[in-house]
Design a protein around this motif. Structure first.
Motif, mmCIF file in Angstrom:
data_model
loop_
_atom_site.group_PDB
_atom_site.id
_atom_site.type_symbol
_atom_site.label_atom_id
_atom_site.label_comp_id
_atom_site.label_asym_id
_atom_site.label_seq_id
_atom_site.Cartn_x
_atom_site.Cartn_y
_atom_site.Cartn_z
ATOM 1 N N ASN A 84 0.813 -1.213 0.000
ATOM 2 C CA ASN A 84 0.000 0.000 0.000
ATOM 3 C C ASN A 84 0.847 1.264 0.000
ATOM 4 O OD1 ASN A 84 -2.387 -1.436 0.006
ATOM 5 N ND2 ASN A 84 -2.595 -1.425 2.232
ATOM 6 N N VAL A 85 1.795 1.339 0.920
ATOM 7 C CA VAL A 85 2.628 2.535 1.020
ATOM 8 C C VAL A 85 3.521 2.675 -0.211
ATOM 9 C CG1 VAL A 85 4.417 3.708 2.343
ATOM 10 C CG2 VAL A 85 2.590 2.505 3.533
ATOM 11 N N GLY A 86 4.135 1.567 -0.631
ATOM 12 C CA GLY A 86 5.021 1.607 -1.790
ATOM 13 C C GLY A 86 4.300 2.056 -3.045
ATOM 14 N N SER A 87 3.100 1.548 -3.274
ATOM 15 C CA SER A 87 2.325 1.921 -4.466
ATOM 16 C C SER A 87 1.937 3.390 -4.430
ATOM 17 C CB SER A 87 1.076 1.052 -4.572
ATOM 18 O OG SER A 87 1.428 -0.306 -4.732
ATOM 19 N N LYS A 88 1.529 3.864 -3.249
ATOM 20 C CA LYS A 88 1.172 5.274 -3.115
ATOM 21 C C LYS A 88 2.398 6.170 -3.335
ATOM 22 C CE LYS A 88 -3.211 4.859 -2.104
ATOM 23 N NZ LYS A 88 -4.262 5.354 -3.047
ATOM 24 N N LEU A 89 3.536 5.727 -2.838
ATOM 25 C CA LEU A 89 4.767 6.499 -3.010
ATOM 26 C C LEU A 89 5.118 6.631 -4.491
ATOM 27 C CD1 LEU A 89 7.315 7.894 -1.954
ATOM 28 C CD2 LEU A 89 8.353 5.623 -1.712
ATOM 29 N N VAL A 90 5.051 5.538 -5.208
ATOM 30 C CA VAL A 90 5.358 5.578 -6.644
ATOM 31 C C VAL A 90 4.411 6.530 -7.356
ATOM 32 C CG1 VAL A 90 5.349 4.225 -8.759
ATOM 33 C CG2 VAL A 90 6.375 3.270 -6.691
ATOM 34 N N THR A 95 1.743 8.261 5.028
ATOM 35 C CA THR A 95 3.035 7.598 5.245
ATOM 36 C C THR A 95 3.913 7.735 4.005
ATOM 37 O OG1 THR A 95 1.973 6.006 6.717
ATOM 38 C CG2 THR A 95 4.154 5.454 5.905
ATOM 39 N N ALA A 96 3.311 7.524 2.844
ATOM 40 C CA ALA A 96 4.068 7.674 1.602
ATOM 41 C C ALA A 96 4.588 9.097 1.446
ATOM 42 C CB ALA A 96 3.202 7.296 0.402
ATOM 43 N N SER A 97 3.766 10.080 1.827
ATOM 44 C CA SER A 97 4.213 11.475 1.700
ATOM 45 C C SER A 97 5.362 11.764 2.655
ATOM 46 C CB SER A 97 3.048 12.437 1.964
ATOM 47 O OG SER A 97 2.630 12.370 3.321
ATOM 48 N N SER A 142 22.170 8.055 -5.416
ATOM 49 C CA SER A 142 21.291 6.896 -5.247
ATOM 50 C C SER A 142 20.638 6.926 -3.864
ATOM 51 C CB SER A 142 22.088 5.594 -5.403
ATOM 52 O OG SER A 142 22.517 5.434 -6.732
ATOM 53 N N VAL A 143 19.358 6.530 -3.830
ATOM 54 C CA VAL A 143 18.605 6.459 -2.577
ATOM 55 C C VAL A 143 17.891 5.107 -2.518
ATOM 56 C CG1 VAL A 143 16.868 7.545 -1.099
ATOM 57 C CG2 VAL A 143 18.200 8.959 -2.696
ATOM 58 N N PHE A 144 18.160 4.352 -1.458
ATOM 59 C CA PHE A 144 17.476 3.083 -1.212
ATOM 60 C C PHE A 144 16.293 3.378 -0.299
ATOM 61 C CE2 PHE A 144 16.811 -0.685 1.470
ATOM 62 C CZ PHE A 144 16.658 -1.677 0.508
ATOM 63 N N VAL A 145 15.097 2.980 -0.737
ATOM 64 C CA VAL A 145 13.874 3.298 -0.007
ATOM 65 C C VAL A 145 13.225 1.999 0.473
ATOM 66 C CG1 VAL A 145 11.674 4.527 -0.082
ATOM 67 C CG2 VAL A 145 13.570 5.292 -1.532
ATOM 68 N N ASP A 146 13.167 1.828 1.788
ATOM 69 C CA ASP A 146 12.593 0.611 2.382
ATOM 70 C C ASP A 146 11.201 0.922 2.909
ATOM 71 O OD1 ASP A 146 11.932 -1.683 3.728
ATOM 72 O OD2 ASP A 146 13.556 -1.582 5.196
ATOM 73 N N VAL A 147 10.188 0.446 2.189
ATOM 74 C CA VAL A 147 8.801 0.626 2.637
ATOM 75 C C VAL A 147 8.188 -0.740 2.950
ATOM 76 C CG1 VAL A 147 8.278 2.851 1.616
ATOM 77 C CG2 VAL A 147 8.124 0.818 0.207
ATOM 78 N N THR A 148 8.998 -1.585 3.580
ATOM 79 C CA THR A 148 8.536 -2.895 4.028
ATOM 80 C C THR A 148 8.496 -2.905 5.557
ATOM 81 O OG1 THR A 148 10.693 -3.959 4.335
ATOM 82 C CG2 THR A 148 9.826 -3.873 2.084
#
Length: 816
Positions: A479-485, A804-806, A553-559
């Motif tokens: 949910n969060v990852g999809s909203k972030l994208v 959360t995504a924002s 580069s930025v590694f984004v952990d939304v798990t």
């Protein structure tokens, strides 16, 4: 008079030669011209390849020569009219017969000397120039062929012959005076020594031939025709946004070409520079393009005046050789002895750097010469090494040189700081540095595997500073990852136009699949990205990010995975920024938490996890600001679970506790297993993170957790959990009634005071800030030395994929 030189790609085939012919015709209408041509594309390489075969008695040299012969015969057939072909076909066959005799001798003797190399490689330019001259003559142009070898005289240093400029100039002037033709065609690269032996001017020597002729005849302009629109701000094979340099000085061009700008052979500049002759680089395939003008005049365009640098060049396959020892300090002649030794062995020194202590001197050479250089230097200083006044030379291979070049770098402060700063922020380690007193070149040595990244970083910093390219690697597509994208795609144009930031989703992964694209995964590709992806593992995902080695580069952990933080430290060590919604790392063992924070600081990157607490609320950022400004947090009282707040705000006795929890799960306020939220473990992690960020040394086990769920509700499956909730409905009603009897409401709170923290169910009074907290809102109440009487309160939505995504999005922007 103008001199036009056409390189190997410009005469690679009939089509290209006809394009060059059109350029020659146009120029010859207004100027008397001399046309210098290279060998046909790849001919010189194949002539050498065949000789190497022959020298080891490998008969594969025969088909190589036959293919070259056929290539030239076909060229004659396509360029020369049928009735005139016979003599030229015989001409080609005769010279290939001569070549075959030479190769037979190499095969028999097993010897391929530099003298023989010059002899055979001279055939490429000799043949191409004759055929092109014949073509122009048959087109009715006033053209004559000139043998450069008869005019350009050199010493006998085969493969890198030194030109006798005085004799050469006299020969060329006499030829030009005796032959009044409008067009003179001459082979590049080739010359002749005083004994009549064929010599060559080094690879790229056709440029040098043209420059020698231009200088000797005081030409108005030298044009180098190639396959690009001039010198570029960087190698376009490495930097997609590289741009042609319209105007550049001789010195800048010399520096760029010396350090890898292949469009121009470095020695070519000196003859025309001495005579102040303009040199222009043009594109055979786009003749109307402006190209690059190289002259004594400094760049004049307004844009150029604003830029400190003119270009970035790079040279790969470089090795370092370091000579050091106490016996070098204060002893004159050490450097001279070192360079004399290398010169005697014909080893070219590309870069030199020496510390003021005189304890060591480091030089850069071509990697293929390093072991030869090592043996030569160790032999030369054998006595000093034996007496331990010096150490045996140290060598390091697998390096590249990156050079930042520009006349406008002179007397301008901050250039080095800007260069080293942007490289350091992206994890590029610099092995050696050299800067001349002219200040127009700063050269560094780095690992070869970092070349593409470093060149792009510098190009972006000095030539594309208006837009910063950021590469995102997203782990988690729930949910969060999809909203972030979705937010990234929607906001990217705004960021580009207003903040000069371009975000690319360069990689994406879930627990099963992963996909990478250096150019960015488009919105259309994201909708079905897993269909064209590879099998995933978190370590495989991290290793691929590291191997791609892209800037910013930025590694984004939304798990919520416990496995994903295992790769954080390795990523941070490569200066890859991390933005984590996942609370596992920041709530892990205190030493590990500090290790991650210190690793990020030591490698000049960022580790942000604002959304660990309060979703999009600025809670951690506020703590950091308070602490940095010298304040001290004395207590924290908070409602930190949007899930639990939603549950207890909606549980009023009209519905069962089970129904309210089910609603929270349905609306996405809980994890798939609601017990992860209802046990208070998540809240305990959050207060732990806040206490740590406030500067307190706490472990998770130090948090007192007063769970309100009966033990039986924690056992078995999620379905069993809901069954147990129904069975314990009376228990939950008693909790509610007890609070209502006091005129209060239930709130699951977290508290930190006097260095201790606890979480649990509390009765909130109407006069409390906690009482008027609705829906899924969170609240954090800080008391500090400065906010001692009136606390600092942060309140707002503390759950939900959008907010959360924002919050993650904000951390991404902050991290770059």
């Amino acid at each position: 008079m103008k001199i036009l030189k056409f390189g190997g790609t410009s005469v690679a085939n009939v089509r290209n030669i006809l394009l060059a012919e059109n350029i020659i015709k146009k120029e010859s209408l207004q100027n008397r011209i001399i046309v210098v041509v290279s060998a046909l594309h790849s001919v010189t390489d194949n002539l050498i390849k065949a000789a190497e075969y022959a020298s080891v008695k490998d008969e594969n040299y025969i088909p190589v020569i036959k293919n070259l012969e056929q290539k030239h015969l076909e060229l004659v057939k396509e360029l020369i009219p049928v009735l005139a072909q016979s003599s030229w076909l015989s001409f080609v066959k005769k010279h290939f017969n001569d070549l075959e005799d030479i190769y037979s001798g190499i095969f028999v003797l097993g010897e391929f000397t530099e003298k023989i190399r010059d002899r055979i490689t001279s055939y490429g330019e000799f043949l191409s120039s004759n055929i092109i001259a014949a073509r122009l003559q048959h087109e009715g142009l006033d053209c004559i062929w000139m043998n450069s070898a008869d005019q350009i005289k050199t010493d006998s240093n085969f493969t890198h012959a030194k030109v006798d400029f005085e004799t050469t100039e006299n020969h060329l002037k006499n030829f030009a005076a005796d032959h009044k033709n409008q067009i003179i065609v001459a082979p590049g690269f080739i010359a002749m020594d005083q004994h009549g032996n064929a010599t060559t001017l080094g690879r790229g020597g056709s440029d040098y031939t043209a420059a020698i002729i231009a200088a000797a005849l005081s030409a108005h302009e030298l044009q180098i025709w190639t396959d690009v629109n001039g010198m570029m701000t960087a190698d376009p094979r490495l930097v997609s946004n590289a741009k042609p340099i319209q105007e550049i000085s001789y010195h800048e061009a010399m520096e760029l070409s010396h350090f890898g700008a292949k469009v121009l052979y470095p020695p070519s500049i000196q003859p025309v520079m001495a005579k102040n002759i303009d040199l222009r680089i043009k594109n055979t395939f786009d003749p109307e393009a402006y190209g690059t003008l190289i002259s004594h005049t400094l760049p004049r365009s307004e844009r150029k005046e604003q830029q400190s640098a003119s270009g970035v060049s790079n040279m790969s396959h470089i090795a370092l050789l370091t000579l050091e020892g106490s016996g070098m300090v204060g002893i004159p002649g050490i450097s001279a002895k070192l360079f004399q030794c290398l010169s005697f062995e014909k080893i070219n020194v590309i870069l030199i750097t020496q510390g003021s202590s005189e304890h060591s001197i480091t030089i850069a050479v071509n990697e293929k010469e390093i072991f030869h250089a090592e043996n030569a230097v160790n032999t030369c200083f054998a006595d000093d090494i034996e007496l331990q006044r010096m150490s045996p030379v140290q060598i390091e291979t697998g390096l590249s040189i990156i050079a930042l070049v520009g006349e406008n770098m002179k007397n301008r402060s901050g250039i080095s700081a800007k260069m080293f700063g942007c490289l350091g922020n992206n994890g590029i380690n610099i092995r050696a540095i050299a800067q001349g007193s002219s200040e127009r070149n700063i050269s560094i040595m780095i690992l070869e595997k970092d070349t593409r990244k470093a060149v792009n970083i510098l190009h972006e910093e000095f030539f594309e500073s208006e837009v910063k390219q950021v590469h995102l690697y997203l782990c988690g597509t729930g949910n969060v990852g999809s909203k972030l994208v979705q937010q990234i795609y929607e906001q990217n144009e705004y960021l580009m136009n207003n903040h000069l930031i371009n975000l690319r989703i360069a990689g994406i992964s879930n627990s099963r699949k992963m996909l990478f694209s250096d150019q960015g995964i488009t919105e259309n590709e994201f909708s079905n990205w897993s269909e064209n992806s590879d099998d995933a593992s978190i370590h495989g995902f991290a290793e691929e990010i590291i191997s791609r080695n892209l800037r910013n580069s930025v590694f984004v952990d939304v798990t919520a995975s416990a496995a994903v933080p295992d790769v954080y430290e390795n990523l941070l060590k490569r200066s890859i920024n991390i933005v984590a919604c996942n609370k596992i790392a920041a709530a892990s063992d205190f030493e590990q938490y500090k290790t991650l924070k210190n690793t990020a600081r030591n490698h000049r990157c960022n580790f942000y996890f604002e959304t660990n607490v309060g979703a999009g609320l600025p809670v951690i950022g506020t703590i950091n600001d308070l602490v940095k400004s010298g304040d001290k947090i004395t207590s924290i009282q908070a409602v930190l679970s949007g899930t639990l707040n939603f549950v207890f705000n909606n549980y009023d006795g009209s519905r069962t506790f089970s129904e309210v929890v089910a609603q929270a799960q349905k609306e996405g306020y809980t994890e798939p297993d609601p017990r992860l939220d209802l046990t208070g473990t998540d809240v305990a992690r959050k207060i732990l993170i806040l206490a740590r960020e406030a500067g307190y040394h706490l472990q998770f086990d130090d948090i007192e957790n007063e769970s309100f769920l009966p033990q039986e509700c924690l056992e078995g499956s999620v379905e069993n959990f809901y069954v147990k909730l129904i069975e314990y409905e009376d228990y939950f009603k008693r909790l509610l009634n007890n609070a209502q009897k006091e005129g209060r409401i239930l709130k699951y709170t977290a508290e930190f005071k006097d260095g201790k923290a606890k979480v649990g169910l509390q009765h909130a009074a109407p006069d409390s800030d906690l009482y008027h907290l609705y829906g899924k809102d969170n609240i954090v109440i800080f008391k500090t030395l400065r906010y001692s009487e009136q606390p600092l309160v942060i309140k707002g939505a503390g759950a939900g994929a959008e907010v959360t995504a924002s919050g993650v999005f904000a951390d991404i922007i902050r991290s770059i």
